[in-house]
Scaffold this motif. Structure first.
Motif, PDB file in Angstrom:
ATOM      1  N   THR A  37       0.755  -1.126  -0.083  1.00 11.85           N
ATOM      2  CA  THR A  37       0.484  -0.156  -0.070  1.00 11.85           C
ATOM      3  C   THR A  37       1.173   0.741   0.181  1.00 11.85           C
ATOM      4  O   THR A  37       2.572   1.491   0.449  1.00 11.85           O
ATOM      5  N   LEU A  38       0.503   2.523  -0.499  1.00 16.20           N
ATOM      6  CA  LEU A  38       1.271   3.543  -0.070  1.00 16.20           C
ATOM      7  C   LEU A  38       0.270   4.587   0.203  1.00 16.20           C
ATOM      8  O   LEU A  38       0.647   5.866   1.346  1.00 16.20           O
ATOM      9  N   CYS A  39      -1.237   4.670  -0.201  1.00 15.30           N
ATOM     10  CA  CYS A  39      -2.284   5.619   0.416  1.00 15.30           C
ATOM     11  C   CYS A  39      -2.638   5.421   1.546  1.00 15.30           C
ATOM     12  O   CYS A  39      -3.347   6.366   1.922  1.00 15.30           O
ATOM     13  N   PHE A  40      -2.106   4.142   2.003  1.00 14.84           N
ATOM     14  CA  PHE A  40      -3.756   4.018   2.864  1.00 14.84           C
ATOM     15  C   PHE A  40      -2.758   4.256   4.526  1.00 14.84           C
ATOM     16  O   PHE A  40      -1.696   4.149   4.701  1.00 14.84           O
ATOM     17  N   ALA A  48      -8.326   5.713  -2.258  1.00 18.32           N
ATOM     18  CA  ALA A  48      -7.415   5.215  -2.678  1.00 18.32           C
ATOM     19  C   ALA A  48      -6.789   5.481  -4.160  1.00 18.32           C
ATOM     20  O   ALA A  48      -7.439   5.631  -5.012  1.00 18.32           O
ATOM     21  N   ALA A  49      -5.911   6.521  -4.006  1.00 17.55           N
ATOM     22  CA  ALA A  49      -5.237   7.412  -4.449  1.00 17.55           C
ATOM     23  C   ALA A  49      -4.369   6.351  -5.145  1.00 17.55           C
ATOM     24  O   ALA A  49      -4.597   6.970  -6.558  1.00 17.55           O
ATOM     25  N   CYS A  50      -3.802   5.220  -4.645  1.00 16.15           N
ATOM     26  CA  CYS A  50      -2.254   4.890  -5.269  1.00 16.15           C
ATOM     27  C   CYS A  50      -2.691   3.878  -6.551  1.00 16.15           C
ATOM     28  O   CYS A  50      -2.171   3.852  -7.770  1.00 16.15           O
ATOM     29  N   ARG A  51      -3.578   3.208  -5.916  1.00 22.14           N
ATOM     30  CA  ARG A  51      -4.023   1.919  -6.554  1.00 22.14           C
ATOM     31  C   ARG A  51      -3.000   0.740  -6.838  1.00 22.14           C
ATOM     32  O   ARG A  51      -3.268  -0.438  -7.308  1.00 22.14           O
ATOM     33  N   LEU A  52      -1.700   0.864  -5.924  1.00 18.69           N
ATOM     34  CA  LEU A  52      -0.778   0.037  -5.867  1.00 18.69           C
ATOM     35  C   LEU A  52      -1.745  -1.319  -4.687  1.00 18.69           C
ATOM     36  O   LEU A  52      -0.935  -2.703  -5.236  1.00 18.69           O
ATOM     37  N   CYS A  53      -2.109  -1.437  -3.991  1.00 17.10           N
ATOM     38  CA  CYS A  53      -2.685  -1.852  -3.386  1.00 17.10           C
ATOM     39  C   CYS A  53      -4.187  -2.979  -4.455  1.00 17.10           C
ATOM     40  O   CYS A  53      -5.071  -3.940  -3.409  1.00 17.10           O
ATOM     41  N   ALA A  65      -8.872  -1.979  -6.056  1.00 16.59           N
ATOM     42  CA  ALA A  65      -8.346  -1.448  -4.503  1.00 16.59           C
ATOM     43  C   ALA A  65      -8.740  -1.795  -3.517  1.00 16.59           C
ATOM     44  O   ALA A  65      -9.652  -1.957  -3.054  1.00 16.59           O
ATOM     45  N   CYS A  67      -8.315  -1.558  -0.358  1.00 19.33           N
ATOM     46  CA  CYS A  67      -8.052  -0.838   0.793  1.00 19.33           C
ATOM     47  C   CYS A  67      -9.742  -0.240   0.873  1.00 19.33           C
ATOM     48  O   CYS A  67      -9.306   0.170   1.785  1.00 19.33           O
TER      49      CYS A  67
END
Ligand code: SF4
Ligand code: SF4
Ligand code: FES
Length: 356
Positions: A37-40, A48-53, A65, A67
């Motif tokens: 995760t990055l924006c969590f 849910a801004a980064c979508r890395l998850c 997403a 998160c």
């Protein structure tokens, strides 16, 4: 039989029991499954801004997403596949190409930032994508928070924490599209905003965009020892980690496990522990002689106190005294002070600053 609030899902082929209302990320982490995760930040609502998850859910055309997506009964989730890993690497390549960092001051001086921990893990480097760069170093001269938005990845953790958790609403998302940025009202400095300087935006920021200004330039991260302790300022007793380098306290980070503060600090605990080594700190008693404070020994100081206290008590009685004790002293010291007031001097005029 399942309890009413529980549901069954499948994560990476394993059946897992979870609860209604939990997100995929929470359920996965409860089951020991790692999703990057990055924006969590678990303390605030997911943006849910980064979508890395992003993870795959059977029957859904596109990744979701983890998160933000709540669990639903029977969901079949895949958190780990070559497609997902490739997408995560591309996201990180995009992020670091738009915010090429060179040396990250946060990694160098404070400790590995979340962004660069992830870029290392995925082998992401700036330069894969080219184009305009957004964000710039703020001219804000406040003494506590260094703001360099050329490092900002617009994850919105700082604004969520400032608004939802701290209820300060000092910084908010501003602008649109490529002009999106983090700003205080009227793009002012934080001293002119509703900022309480709790420092939580620094603590949640996954990059070097927000840092403790006083810590910068003091030491390399490898030279710093963290000493777990309790804040000396008030009776709340928040947990802190003092950052010590070259026998000097250079800054503070919260102790997230502390039951009283749970990681939240006020401006004093967060930014004002450097008094420990301040040059003006009192190291000996001072006695005013001919109007001038001069250094004295403890024996001289106590002799003077006894003489004056005895004189005042004889001339004006015990209620001429009021004793103020301090939240910065230990419980035992406070106890002794009230005992001294009541049993030795004979007055009930005793109070403590942490009562108010
Ligand atoms: S220090 Fe606290 S109040 Fe100030 S901007 Fe950061 S989170 Fe908000
Ligand atoms: S300043 Fe940090 S926490 Fe705030 S949006 Fe930018 S990267 Fe995220
Ligand atoms: S961590 Fe879920 S979208 Fe950023």
């Amino acid at each position: 039989m399942l309890k009413e609030e529980t549901l069954k899902v499948v994560i990476n082929g394993q059946e897992v029991e979870s609860s209604f209302g939990k997100t995929i990320l929470e359920c996965a982490r409860d089951s020991g499954v790692d999703i990057p995760t990055l924006c969590f930040d678990s303390r605030v609502k997911a943006t849910a801004a980064c979508r890395l998850c992003s993870v795959n859910v059977k029957g859904r055309r596109l990744p979701v997403a983890a998160c933000a997506q709540k669990m639903e009964p029977g969901m079949e989730i895949t958190t780990d596949s070559s497609d997902l890993e490739s997408m995560r690497k591309t996201i990180l390549d995009l992020v670091v190409s738009e915010n090429p960092t060179g040396e990250c001051v946060r990694c160098e001086e404070i400790g590995p930032c979340e962004l660069h921990t992830l870029t290392k893990r995925y082998g992401s480097k700036p330069g894969r994508f080219h184009g305009a760069l957004s964000g710039e170093k703020s001219k804000d001269t406040n003494p506590f928070i260094f703001r360099d938005y050329s490092q900002c990845i617009l994850c919105y953790r700082c604004t969520s924490v400032c608004g939802e958790l701290e209820q300060a609403h000092a910084i908010v998302p501003a602008g649109r599209g490529f002009g999106s940025r983090i700003a205080a009202a009227f793009d002012s400095g934080l001293l002119d905003s509703s900022c309480t300087f709790c420092g939580q935006c620094i603590q949640t920021c996954p990059t070097g965009a927000l840092m403790d200004r006083k810590m910068l330039g003091q030491a390399k991260a490898s030279e710093v020892t963290k000493v777990k302790t309790v804040c000396p300022y008030c009776g709340t007793g928040c947990g802190l980690n003092l950052h010590v380098a070259n026998n000097k306290v250079i800054g503070t980070t919260p102790d997230w496990d502390s039951p009283s503060g749970e990681g939240s600090l006020c401006v004093k605990g967060q930014f004002a522990t450097d008094f420990v080594g301040h040059k003006d700190r009192l190291k000996t008693p001072l006695i005013r002689r001919n109007g001038v404070l001069t250094e004295a020994t403890w024996d001289e100081a106590y002799d003077l106190i006894v003489e004056k206290f005895t004189q005042i008590k004889e001339e004006s009685g015990p209620n001429a005294f009021t004793f103020w004790t301090s939240a910065r002293a230990t419980t035992e010291s406070n106890y002794i002070m009230q005992k001294f007031a009541r049993a030795v001097i004979g007055t009930n005029n005793v109070d403590n600053c942490s009562r108010t």
